[in-house]
Design an enzyme around this catalytic site. Structure first.
Site, mmCIF file in Angstrom:
data_model
loop_
_atom_site.group_PDB
_atom_site.id
_atom_site.type_symbol
_atom_site.label_atom_id
_atom_site.label_comp_id
_atom_site.label_asym_id
_atom_site.label_seq_id
_atom_site.Cartn_x
_atom_site.Cartn_y
_atom_site.Cartn_z
ATOM 1 N N GLU A 1 -14.776 -14.983 -8.461
ATOM 2 C CA GLU A 1 -13.369 -14.788 -8.090
ATOM 3 C C GLU A 1 -12.688 -16.132 -7.844
ATOM 4 O O GLU A 1 -11.579 -16.379 -8.320
ATOM 5 C CB GLU A 1 -13.301 -13.921 -6.831
ATOM 6 N N ASP B 1 -3.239 -14.458 -0.041
ATOM 7 C CA ASP B 1 -3.198 -13.678 1.191
ATOM 8 C C ASP B 1 -3.205 -14.480 2.485
ATOM 9 O O ASP B 1 -2.338 -14.320 3.332
ATOM 10 C CB ASP B 1 -4.379 -12.704 1.216
#
Length: 422
Positions: free
Chosen positions: A395, A165
């Site tokens: 993550e 992102d």
């Protein structure tokens, strides 16, 4: 040091706890829906637990496929208010709500691995036969909608579509996108420290692009012509290229008509030649390039290194990329930092600007395996196992300390650990 048996059991339990009855959330709270490439990678972990459930993960993802073949980057199977922007913001107005962009198309390559590793071959073959038309349509969508001028290079319309992102590779192009002027409340900062997430100025522009798609009525011709953000993303192009190679293999195995196979072979060859436009001699790397301005960006990321996974590099280029990888790995103790540590924009803990991601280590290891770079492949695998032993299933991980960052109890991290080294 956590025992291997304990790590295996923890990973299996994690997948079961994140199971929402047919699809897996990446982690509760922060990511409460089904993400595209998360689902594919998570299915690899389910193959070590329950093969029926693994195939169901893919089937549930494909329920969100659009009529034009696109598999969205998020499928909103149930409405949950802990995530922004939700289905109402995307405004796709579909019976099963989804976002209006896709994600790196690793899906076909994962399905091929699932087929090869399946213990229940009858189940695997039956599932593959059922979903193969959808997989074909997905890759056709990429080439038709995202490369309508037949350049050989597909484009991406949003940093979120890259899966990486807030990579610094997008900074300049994203800065040319206007920010939204309305107020909104981010939900991610309720779950993760702000120094591990994208900045507000980036979110302002992410949302402008979401609004642009709605105003364009999701018309592919309008979007291709007028989208203010349009990127030749080396990561997406590489993953698509490898996926198309695997799709051709599957089509041959399952008796798909030769005309369709030849079409994919032509697209594959077209990209094989076109990718050389993105090679930069000065930096000895493939570089992400703005498709609007044709400006390439000398920001080295794991996305640019995925050219090895895409099998794009010739012998000389592969040697150069191997040398770069050696330096890269020497700068961090836990695999490949998402941005090269010598880049000015590198931040070891902030999302895609520096942390290590296990699934990217895995994809890069597959690329090094292809080129016979055994030392680098083993180093990627070993350092990934060290991360799990030291920090658990986060993550992503601080590339300098190995500390877990982002969401905890993360599905694709556990899944890759199960699939790759546990």
């Amino acid at each position: 040091m956590t025992s291997r048996i304990k790590l295996i059991e923890e990973a299996k339990k994690l997948l079961q706890e994140n199971d929402m009855g047919g699809y897996t959330v990446p982690t509760h709270g922060l990511y409460p829906f089904q993400w595209n490439w998360d689902a594919a990678i998570t299915a690899l972990g389910w193959m070590k637990v329950d093969e029926i459930r693994a195939w169901q993960e893919i089937e549930m993802l494909l329920k969100g496929q659009w009529e034009n073949g696109m598999v969205p980057h998020i499928v909103f199977h149930k409405q949950v208010d802990s995530y922004f922007p939700g289905a109402d913001v995307w405004g796709s107005n579909r019976e099963l709500a989804t976002t209006t962009i896709s994600q790196p198309p690793v899906l076909v390559s994962v399905v091929k691995i699932m087929l090869e590793q399946a213990k229940d071959k009858t189940l695997a073959n039956n599932k593959l036969k059922e979903m193969l038309p959808s997989l074909i349509a997905y890759h056709q969508w990429w080439y038709n909608d995202r490369d309508p001028e037949n350049t050989g290079l597909v484009v991406s319309y949003h940093p979120w579509e890259s899966g990486m992102d807030n990579s610094p590779a997008w900074d300049k192009s994203l800065a040319a996108v206007p920010p939204v002027t309305y107020q909104y409340k981010r939900k991610d900062l309720e779950h993760v420290d702000s120094d591990e997430r994208p900045h507000a100025s980036e979110y302002d522009r992410y949302l402008f692009l979401v609004d642009f798609y709605k105003k364009s009525n999701f018309d592919s011709k309008v979007m291709y012509k007028e989208c203010p953000y349009k990127m030749y993303d080396v990561g997406i192009i590489s993953i698509l290229h490898k996926g198309t190679k695997d799709l051709i293999s599957l089509c041959n195995s399952f008796g798909v008509e030769q005309q369709k196979i030849h079409w994919f072979e032509k697209e594959y060859q077209k990209t094989t030649f076109a990718i050389q436009r993105l090679w930069n001699e000065e930096h000895q790397s493939f570089l992400n390039t703005d498709a609007i301005t044709n400006e390439s960006f000398p920001v080295l990321t794991t996305g640019t290194m995925l050219a090895l996974y895409g099998e794009f590099a010739n012998r000389e280029q592969a040697i150069s990329l191997r040398a770069l990888m050696k330096d890269w790995l020497a700068d961090t103790g836990y695999g490949m930092s998402s941005t090269y540590a010598k880049c000015e924009a590198y931040e070891p803990q902030r999302y895609w600007r520096g942390p290590v991601w296990l699934h990217i280590n895995w994809l890069l290891a597959l690329g090094t395996d292809h080129y016979g770079f055994d030392d680098e492949s083993q180093q990627l695998k070993f350092s990934s196992e060290v991360l799990i032993n030291e920090s658990g299933y986060f993550e992503y991980f601080n590339s300098e300390t190995g500390a877990g960052c982002g969401g905890g109890q993360f599905s694709w991290t556990a899944a890759i650990a199960l699939h790759w080294f546990l």
